[in-house]
Design a protein around this motif. Structure first.
Motif, PDB file in Angstrom:
ATOM      1  N   VAL A 157       0.884  -1.251  -0.121  1.00 60.76           N
ATOM      2  CA  VAL A 157      -0.109   0.080   0.039  1.00 60.76           C
ATOM      3  C   VAL A 157       0.787   1.215   0.175  1.00 60.76           C
ATOM      4  O   VAL A 157       1.795   1.364   0.674  1.00 60.76           O
ATOM      5  N   VAL A 158       0.692   2.103  -0.829  1.00 56.83           N
ATOM      6  CA  VAL A 158       1.260   3.418  -0.935  1.00 56.83           C
ATOM      7  C   VAL A 158       0.811   4.634  -0.268  1.00 56.83           C
ATOM      8  O   VAL A 158      -0.737   4.846  -0.443  1.00 56.83           O
ATOM      9  N   ILE A 159       1.141   5.235   0.571  1.00 52.28           N
ATOM     10  CA  ILE A 159       0.888   6.247   1.539  1.00 52.28           C
ATOM     11  C   ILE A 159       1.353   7.528   0.827  1.00 52.28           C
ATOM     12  O   ILE A 159       2.668   7.692   1.048  1.00 52.28           O
ATOM     13  N   GLY A 160       0.593   8.458   0.310  1.00 50.98           N
ATOM     14  CA  GLY A 160       1.248   9.772  -0.059  1.00 50.98           C
ATOM     15  C   GLY A 160       1.378  10.884   0.877  1.00 50.98           C
ATOM     16  O   GLY A 160       0.890  10.431   2.089  1.00 50.98           O
ATOM     17  N   LYS A 161       1.789  12.105   0.396  1.00 52.68           N
ATOM     18  CA  LYS A 161       1.894  13.180   1.499  1.00 52.68           C
ATOM     19  C   LYS A 161       0.687  13.323   2.478  1.00 52.68           C
ATOM     20  O   LYS A 161       0.522  13.533   3.425  1.00 52.68           O
ATOM     21  N   ASP A 162      -0.607  13.328   1.434  1.00 57.30           N
ATOM     22  CA  ASP A 162      -1.658  13.598   2.391  1.00 57.30           C
ATOM     23  C   ASP A 162      -2.007  12.557   3.348  1.00 57.30           C
ATOM     24  O   ASP A 162      -2.577  12.905   4.582  1.00 57.30           O
ATOM     25  N   GLY A 163      -1.301  11.229   3.152  1.00 59.90           N
ATOM     26  CA  GLY A 163      -1.600  10.150   4.065  1.00 59.90           C
ATOM     27  C   GLY A 163      -0.682  10.103   5.328  1.00 59.90           C
ATOM     28  O   GLY A 163      -1.020   9.416   6.346  1.00 59.90           O
ATOM     29  N   TYR A 164       0.071  11.203   5.192  1.00 58.91           N
ATOM     30  CA  TYR A 164       1.079  11.038   6.588  1.00 58.91           C
ATOM     31  C   TYR A 164       1.340  12.532   7.047  1.00 58.91           C
ATOM     32  O   TYR A 164       2.028  12.890   7.986  1.00 58.91           O
ATOM     33  N   ALA A 165       0.905  13.771   6.389  1.00 55.11           N
ATOM     34  CA  ALA A 165       1.119  14.907   6.678  1.00 55.11           C
ATOM     35  C   ALA A 165       0.732  15.241   8.030  1.00 55.11           C
ATOM     36  O   ALA A 165       1.233  16.180   8.732  1.00 55.11           O
ATOM     37  N   TRP A 166      -0.147  14.527   8.662  1.00 54.16           N
ATOM     38  CA  TRP A 166      -0.688  14.916  10.128  1.00 54.16           C
ATOM     39  C   TRP A 166       0.397  14.131  11.018  1.00 54.16           C
ATOM     40  O   TRP A 166       0.234  14.544  12.239  1.00 54.16           O
ATOM     41  N   ALA A 167       1.156  13.549  10.678  1.00 50.46           N
ATOM     42  CA  ALA A 167       2.071  12.789  11.665  1.00 50.46           C
ATOM     43  C   ALA A 167       3.111  13.557  12.306  1.00 50.46           C
ATOM     44  O   ALA A 167       4.302  13.256  12.352  1.00 50.46           O
ATOM     45  N   ARG A 168       2.850  14.848  12.734  1.00 52.72           N
ATOM     46  CA  ARG A 168       3.684  15.626  13.600  1.00 52.72           C
ATOM     47  C   ARG A 168       4.053  14.911  14.852  1.00 52.72           C
ATOM     48  O   ARG A 168       3.284  13.908  15.272  1.00 52.72           O
TER      49      ARG A 168
ATOM     50  N   PRO B  38       8.859  11.984   4.406  1.00 48.09           N
ATOM     51  CA  PRO B  38       8.404  10.722   5.046  1.00 48.09           C
ATOM     52  C   PRO B  38       9.425  10.145   6.092  1.00 48.09           C
ATOM     53  O   PRO B  38       9.009   9.280   7.033  1.00 48.09           O
ATOM     54  N   SER B  39      10.619  10.373   5.735  1.00 44.63           N
ATOM     55  CA  SER B  39      11.771   9.769   6.445  1.00 44.63           C
ATOM     56  C   SER B  39      11.812  10.515   8.002  1.00 44.63           C
ATOM     57  O   SER B  39      12.401   9.792   8.936  1.00 44.63           O
ATOM     58  N   GLU B  40      11.090  11.513   8.099  1.00 47.10           N
ATOM     59  CA  GLU B  40      10.862  12.165   9.375  1.00 47.10           C
ATOM     60  C   GLU B  40       9.764  11.293  10.367  1.00 47.10           C
ATOM     61  O   GLU B  40       9.659  11.559  11.281  1.00 47.10           O
ATOM     62  N   VAL B  41       8.982  10.698   9.804  1.00 49.45           N
ATOM     63  CA  VAL B  41       8.020   9.894  10.342  1.00 49.45           C
ATOM     64  C   VAL B  41       8.162   8.476  10.596  1.00 49.45           C
ATOM     65  O   VAL B  41       7.917   7.958  11.721  1.00 49.45           O
TER      66      VAL B  41
END
Length: 823
Positions: free
Chosen positions: A415-426, A440-443
């Motif tokens: 499954v591919v997670i684009g930017k919109d899919g992880y942008a919340w992950a502060r 994404p490497s920050e997540v």
């Protein structure tokens, strides 16, 4: 010599006749009477049903449902006879040659006795003698078997056997096995399914259809072969049955387990009343008040709402991490285990093209030891068919900073997670805003075990079957929530949600967790103020800073509004409540008194002891959500209080009624006129401009309610109602830490709206009923609180207790703060 021969003969008689007689007497003198078997009453499951007839819970020591002979098809009986005891109808319960063989072999093994048993012997062992392998058990079993055969018919013995035996995975008896493995009653089972069921008793954990499918098919083939040899079916029927795929078990009860906290409350109540033995083994039927559809919608709304809050608070990191040096090995092992299981599933389910039923793994609950030990990995690995909306745990495969994407391996696909899919992950921090991730490497990194929600699944067949899956990074929320819904017309509890998880961990938050209700307590304060007749709907409050000296504590106190630096001057009380002005609430409690407020709380249904000081005006006293919702229910039911009702009726296995609870009108504790005026005040937070619950207008129904946010944002609530349903929502952390900027309007209200939308589908669209006496309706100028002409701009028809309504016209009156009038 003759004497020696005589001694030998005597010894033979003793050993061959007297010793067996003595042994039989010694081993069987304490055997239970078997008369009870003819009146067969085994442990049977207690079923709990919703008000709309859905099975929501089962309580049991052994999950069993007894079915009569007429409910079991002949081919099911034949499958068990063929598999377990081909000569069942010919013998008298004992295979004497086999029994003698078992005894001789047991003595040779030093007392370890085993051997093939008839169906009657298996029944005796299951019900009376137990699994012990000894000469004593074999003798007791033989004696009881003979007695049973003499007492019951063969058909009765076979029926009891099929209801009694274990079928694996906690299922007892043929009916529960059929429902668990095929999603149907035993009366609907076909030949192929009967052969599978007939093969299970040999090794219940291995041969059930949720176990080793290869072993299940092998055992099924044996049973079908025996059925052909016995003449029960022909070879063509056997071949067709064997070639029939093992279908995925259907869920016979779509709402089973979907109301765990409600069911736990019912369990505790009825165990205290009837005792555990009767509740878990007596086959009771419990009809409850819960609405299964509303309960399901409530849980979904709570889950969605908590995840929305959780995303605003940030990402807490991966569930587990596979270190870089172990990544290749772990992936090879888990992929191999997955492939073996998937291929077997596809083969025995009869699925020829894997693209038609894409399978994925779910590593939820995996620990480091599970990943390091291959056998544990195989045992724990869960495989399921991929579906949009699923939330699964996979392993991060690639992190692409250039494409701003994360790829998560799910076994059968990625499954591919684009930017919109992880942008919340502060970085997780509920109280402070941390920066959002740039890359994404920050997540995450390769090897992280993370949860992912499946957003879309697309199958492309242009150049072979290609599955494209996109998703969103997810996590189980740390923040928790609860919900209670009560019908004010019957006091039936319609829904209870105790948290995000669909399981009861012992803590039932809405019943046991006591928290500050914040401004949602103002409903009680305003009701007390109306009841005192010192304050009316038309009074004006000056929203200005003020210092109070609490008469109960003697301490000075300067309350602040939620927006501490925002004061709006003169407001009619209705608008002060709509905007949740703390200054006006404290002025109210000083005017009417703390004792008057506490008395109203108790009348409405608050049982917890409240602090005797002015801070209760702002909801400083801890209460349970259930107490608070039931207090609002008293207002909604025109001042009539009743304890919440969970159980409508309980009947025993003979259909004898043990208890029945009718809808409760309730005891009048508050004047219906006071309840009505308070209800109309509580419509203000929803319909007034700037009201804290304005979003609820989207439901387009007459509604009343109040948001609540406790000190330091530790709890966020909304409690509201229509004429036919009262509902409250709490959100917060179990350790009572701060939630950051969350409020009742941002955290609890969306959950309430989502659930209420389902609740009102089948409810009439009607207004709150005004009592026949005690209420005067007056058109009031909303700026001054005095009488205005009907239709005048800025005016509204408002209710007053008869005798307290304003008399002066707005054009002639000078408005004045009710608080200042007493100074």
């Amino acid at each position: 010599m003759k004497r020696l021969v005589l001694y030998v003969l005597l010894a033979g008689v003793v050993l061959g006749v007297i010793v067996p007689i003595v042994l039989v007497f010694a081993y069987t003198r304490d055997l239970p009477a078997l008369d009870s078997l003819s009146d067969y009453h085994p442990n049977e499951v207690t079923r709990v049903y919703s008000d709309d007839g859905q099975l929501i819970a089962q309580l049991y020591n052994e999950r069993r449902t007894v079915v009569g002979k007429d409910r079991i098809p002949a081919h099911v009986l034949h499958a068990f006879i063929a598999a377990e005891d081909g000569n069942f109808y010919e013998h008298k319960g004992l295979d004497y040659l086999g029994l003698a063989r078992a005894i001789v072999r047991g003595i040779a093994r030093g007392g370890h006795f085993k051997g093939t048993s008839t169906i009657t012997q298996q029944l005796v062992k299951t019900m009376v003698t137990g699994p012990e392998r000894s000469l004593r058990r074999k003798i007791r079993e033989a004696v009881l078997t003979k007695r049973l055969e003499d007492m019951l018919s063969k058909d009765d013995i076979l029926n009891i056997y099929l209801n009694q035996i274990v079928f694996g995975r906690g299922n007892y008896g043929i009916e529960e096995a059929a429902r668990a493995y095929f999603g149907k009653s035993v009366s609907e089972v076909d030949v192929a399914e009967a052969a599978i069921l007939g093969g299970i008793p040999k090794n219940p954990e291995r041969y059930n259809p949720k176990g080793d499918l290869a072993a299940v098919k092998e055992r099924q083939k044996y049973v079908l072969t025996q059925m052909v040899e016995k003449g029960y079916i022909d070879q063509a029927t056997a071949d067709a049955a064997f070639n029939k795929p093992i279908a995925s078990p259907k869920e016979p009860y779509p709402y089973l387990g979907k109301a765990p906290h409600f069911a736990e409350i019912v369990r505790r109540q009825l165990e205290a009343k009837y005792g555990g033995e009767r509740l878990y083994s007596g086959g009771l039927t419990i009809y409850t008040t819960v609405d299964a559809k509303l309960q399901s919608a409530a849980h979904q709304a709570v889950r969605s709402g908590l995840r929305a809050i959780d995303r605003r608070q940030g990402f807490r990191g991966p569930k587990l991490r596979v270190e870089a040096d172990a990544y290749a090995r772990v992936m090879q092992q888990v992929t191999q285990a997955f492939s073996e299981r998937r291929d077997a599933l596809l083969r025995y389910r009869g699925i020829k093209d894997a693209a038609d039923a894409p399978m994925v793994w779910d590593l939820v609950g995996f620990t480091g030891d599970d990943l390091r030990q291959q056998e544990r990995m195989k045992d724990k690995l869960a495989i399921r068919q991929l579906t949009e909306g699923d939330e699964l745990v996979g392993i991060v495969d690639t992190v692409d900073n250039a494409k701003l994407s994360i790829t998560v391996h799910l076994g059968g696909t990625k499954v591919v997670i684009g930017k919109d899919g992880y942008a919340w992950a502060r970085k997780f921090n509920p109280t402070e805003k941390t920066p959002p991730p740039r890359l994404p490497s920050e997540v995450v990194r390769q090897g992280d075990l993370v949860a992912v929600r499946i957003d879309s699944v697309t199958l492309q067949r242009t150049l072979g079957a290609q599955l494209k899956v996109s998703g969103t990074l997810s996590q189980d929320p740390k923040v928790e929530g609860s919900l209670v819904a009560i019908d004010p017309n019957t006091h039936f509890v319609r829904a209870i949600v105790g948290g995000d998880a669909l399981e009861s961990t012992g803590l039932i938050r809405p019943v046991q967790s006591k928290r500050q209700p914040g401004s949602s307590f103002k409903a009680i304060l305003y009701a007390a103020a109306i009841n005192s007749k010192q304050v009316t709907n038309g009074f004006v409050c000056s929203d200005t800073p003020v210092v109070f000296r609490d008469p109960t504590t003697g301490e000075a106190w300067k309350p602040q509004n939620f927006e501490s630096d925002v004061y709006e001057g003169d407001l009619i009380l209705r608008r002060a409540l709509a905007k949740s002005k703390n200054t006006c609430s404290v002025k109210l409690i000083e005017k009417i008194g703390v004792d008057e407020t506490i008395a109203m709380a108790k009348a409405l249904g608050i049982e917890t002891e409240l602090p005797r000081n002015m801070t209760i005006a702002l909801g400083s006293g801890d209460v349970t959500l259930l107490e608070l919702v039931n207090a609002y229910t008293t207002l909604a039911s025109q001042g009539r209080y009743a304890a919440p009702i969970y159980v409508r009726k309980v009947v025993d296995r003979s259909n004898v009624s043990l208890e029945e609870n009718q809808p409760e009108l309730g005891e009048e504790r508050v004047d219906p006129a006071v309840a009505y005026v308070a209800t109309q005040l509580l419509t203000a937070p929803i319909i007034e401009p700037g009201g804290t619950a304005g979003k609820a207008q989207s439901l387009e129904r007459p509604l009343a309610g109040k948001t609540g946010t406790s000190s330091e944002h530790r709890n966020a609530l909304f409690v509201g109602y229509s004429p036919d349903i009262v509902m409250g929502v709490w959100t917060g952390f179990d350790d009572n830490t701060m939630m950051g900027p969350e409020t009742g309007g941002s955290a609890a209200l969306p959950i309430w709206i989502g659930t209420m939308r389902q609740a009102i589908i089948n409810l009439p669209n009607r207004d709150f009923t005004m009592p026949e006496e005690g209420v005067a309706m007056v058109n009031v100028d909303l700026a001054s609180g005095y009488v205005a002409e009907v239709g005048a701009p800025g005016s509204m028809l408002l209710p007053f207790l008869t005798g307290t309504e304003p008399q002066e016209a707005a054009s002639q009156a000078v408005r004045k703060d009710f608080y200042e009038q007493d100074q």
